[in-house]
Design an enzyme around this catalytic site. Structure first.
Site, PDB file in Angstrom:
ATOM      1  N   LYS A   1      33.086   0.098  61.781  1.00  0.00           N
ATOM      2  CA  LYS A   1      32.248   1.188  61.265  1.00  0.00           C
ATOM      3  C   LYS A   1      31.802   2.067  62.433  1.00  0.00           C
ATOM      4  O   LYS A   1      31.531   1.554  63.526  1.00  0.00           O
ATOM      5  CB  LYS A   1      31.034   0.596  60.545  1.00  0.00           C
ATOM      6  CG  LYS A   1      30.152   1.614  59.838  1.00  0.00           C
ATOM      7  CD  LYS A   1      29.031   0.915  59.074  1.00  0.00           C
ATOM      8  CE  LYS A   1      28.134   1.882  58.327  1.00  0.00           C
ATOM      9  NZ  LYS A   1      27.088   1.189  57.547  1.00  0.00           N
TER      10      LYS A   1
ATOM     11  N   SER B   1      26.660   2.364  52.680  1.00  0.00           N
ATOM     12  CA  SER B   1      27.171   3.354  53.602  1.00  0.00           C
ATOM     13  C   SER B   1      28.459   2.948  54.315  1.00  0.00           C
ATOM     14  O   SER B   1      29.111   3.791  54.921  1.00  0.00           O
ATOM     15  CB  SER B   1      26.101   3.659  54.657  1.00  0.00           C
ATOM     16  OG  SER B   1      25.855   2.513  55.450  1.00  0.00           O
TER      17      SER B   1
ATOM     18  N   SER C   1      24.476  -1.919  52.536  1.00  0.00           N
ATOM     19  CA  SER C   1      25.649  -1.128  52.946  1.00  0.00           C
ATOM     20  C   SER C   1      26.923  -1.892  53.262  1.00  0.00           C
ATOM     21  O   SER C   1      27.969  -1.278  53.431  1.00  0.00           O
ATOM     22  CB  SER C   1      25.294  -0.277  54.158  1.00  0.00           C
ATOM     23  OG  SER C   1      24.594   0.852  53.727  1.00  0.00           O
TER      24      SER C   1
HETATM   25  N1  GLN Z   1      21.627   2.756  50.442  1.00  0.00           N
HETATM   26  C1  GLN Z   1      20.599   2.357  51.329  1.00  0.00           C
HETATM   27  C2  GLN Z   1      20.072   3.565  52.066  1.00  0.00           C
HETATM   28  O1  GLN Z   1      20.510   4.628  51.783  1.00  0.00           O
HETATM   29  C3  GLN Z   1      21.096   1.298  52.278  1.00  0.00           C
HETATM   30  C4  GLN Z   1      21.948   1.817  53.366  1.00  0.00           C
HETATM   31  C5  GLN Z   1      22.376   0.761  54.352  1.00  0.00           C
HETATM   32  O2  GLN Z   1      22.363  -0.434  54.072  1.00  0.00           O
HETATM   33  N2  GLN Z   1      22.718   1.199  55.546  1.00  0.00           N
HETATM   34  O3  GLN Z   1      19.242   3.480  52.911  1.00  0.00           O
END
Ligand code: GLN
Length: 468
Positions: free
Chosen positions: A67, A143, A167
């Protein structure tokens, strides 16, 4: 091409690390223009490492996709943001990368993500759109959408993502792969670009549960460079993988099966639970009473920490710098205004607000108290059961653009994954079937398994029983 099977082929001399890399480059050339999982990759650098790979090591010669918020020496690390896309190159390896290399693996590919990991669809990437390989009209989740889409599309064998509120697990669920968020402190965060430091963990996205165990084995363990990384022994994650679920008590929290869940998701998750019951697990109804406050709590704490973490992007040390600033303050303001996208700005504003004097106690202080209640819910549950079973997301992957200009709707869809981060406990998403949804057929559904702190081995063992 699972990691485990490639490993056997490499050791038997049936393939080479270079051949695997060339194969992946071919697959990327064939399909990634549609999927958009890769932001970049450096085949030459990877081939140079492959030539030196020690195949006797646990991940010897195996490429792992990364990532784009995890630093790999000399490579870009954009975090899906314009602010870092122009000129930033990592001056060092994150600890997970150092550990992967020590296990013989080759970091290969920079994977798309929501900007600074803020989002659940990878639509907040400032750089490109990533599509779900199961249905290119749809989001891959986020994400870590790039890592999940590439593993699902077989353009990567395995990948590392980061999970602050879901994410790793949610894109794994949407793309039909395995995603594991380790316990807070299990894996070093050194070299992961910080989003919300008390919630962030790096975890594997893989095709199989066994592969997730192999990658976790390589990246887990103490790191003096991350003061929150625990100095406790790392167990053998493969040893108990096939021990089954006979005699285990598995909790099903009523708060995770209420209104708002898509019927297809519910059906698949319930059949996975039946499957575990049929293998001898005892299914127990439980309650996690503070679940309904998880979204509000997370969306105070995560932006608060983000607003502080992202203050380092000021146009001075690294990243985008505005062209003609009037003065130093103007340089900060314009560099940030030009560099950050709308969701990141929203979080910074929200986070600054909840931390500001006069509002701190009402919002941030209060959220910390509710966070404790959420953690205690799990502590009480784990007095009764070995692990907790739930859906990962209320619906399968939605269409790209369906929640445009509706961030609240997007935040609400994180309801089942956020609590694990707030409580610091591990969670895994394992595929448990497919369903029709919103005009599409065969969309993957994930079962989430949550366990007590540092009980990743137990989660992998249960997930393995679902996969079989
Ligand atoms: N969807 C969550 C957010 O927007 C989690 C994102 C993540 O785990 N990086 O913060």
């Amino acid at each position: 091409m699972t990691l485990a099977s490639l490993r056997r082929q490499l050791l038997a001399g049936d393939t080479t690390s270079a051949a695997i890399l060339h194969h992946l480059a071919g697959e990327i050339a064939a399909r990634d223009s549609l999927t958009g999982a890769y932001l970049s990759y450096d085949l030459e650098a990877a081939l140079a490492e492959a030539a030196l790979a020690d195949l006797t090591l646990p991940l010897g010669g195996i490429p792992i996709a990364i990532k784009d918020n995890i630093n790999v020496l000399g490579q870009p690390c954009t975090c899906g943001s314009k602010i870092l896309a122009e000129n930033y190159r990592s001056p060092y390896d994150a600890t997970v990368i150092r550990k992967l290399r020590a296990a013989g693996a080759i970091p290969f590919g920079r994977m798309n993500q929501d900007e600074f990991a803020m989002g659940s669809a990878t639509e907040n990437s400032a750089l490109q759109t990533t599509r779900n390989p199961r249905d290119p009209e749809r989001i891959p989740g986020g994400s870590s959408g790039g890592p999940a889409a590439a593993v699902a599309d077989a353009t990567a064998i395995a990948a590392l993502g980061s999970d602050t509120g879901g994410s790793v697990r949610q894109p794994a669920s949407h793309c039909g792969v395995v995603g594991l968020k380790p316990s807070y402190g299990r894996v070093s965060r050194y070299g992961l670009v910080a989003f919300a430091s008390s919630l962030d963990q790096i975890g594997p996205l893989t095709q199989t549960v066994e592969d997730a165990a192999l990658v976790l084995q390589a990246i887990a363990g103490f790191d003096p460079l991350d003061s929150t990384c625990l100095d406790v022994p790392v167990p053998d994650y493969l040893a108990g993988l096939h021990h089954g679920v006979h005699g285990l008590k598995l909790g099903v929290p009523k708060e995770y099966f209420g209104t708002g869940i898509d019927p297809g998701v519910r059906k698949n998750v319930e059949s996975a639970i039946q499957k575990l019951a049929a293998q001898g697990a005892e299914i127990v109804g439980i309650s996690l009473p503070h679940t309904e406050h998880a979204v509000a709590t997370y969306y105070v704490i995560a932006p608060a920490e983000a607003s502080s973490n992202l203050s380092r992007f000021d146009g001075i040390r690294y990243g985008h710098r505005t062209a003609k600033p009037a003065d130093i303050l103007d340089l900060y303001k314009k560099s940030r205004d030009e560099g950050f996208g709308p969701e990141v700005k929203r979080r910074i504003i929200l986070g600054t607000y909840v931390l500001s004097s006069g509002y701190y106690d009402a919002f941030y202080g209060r959220a910390q108290k509710v966070r404790t209640l959420i953690r205690r819910d799990f502590e009480a549950a784990f007095q009764q059961v070995d692990a907790v079973l739930s859906p990962v997301a209320p619906t399968p992957a939605r269409k790209i653009g369906a929640f445009a200009n509706d961030p609240l709707h997007e935040y609400l869809s994180d309801i089942f994954t956020l609590s694990a981060n707030l409580a610091g406990i591990p969670g895994i998403s394992v595929p448990c079937g497919t369903t029709h949804f919103d005009g599409a057929t065969n969309l993957p559904v994930g079962l989430q398994i949550l366990g007590p702190h540092l009980c990743e081995a137990k989660l992998l063992q249960i997930a393995q029983a679902v996969e079989v």
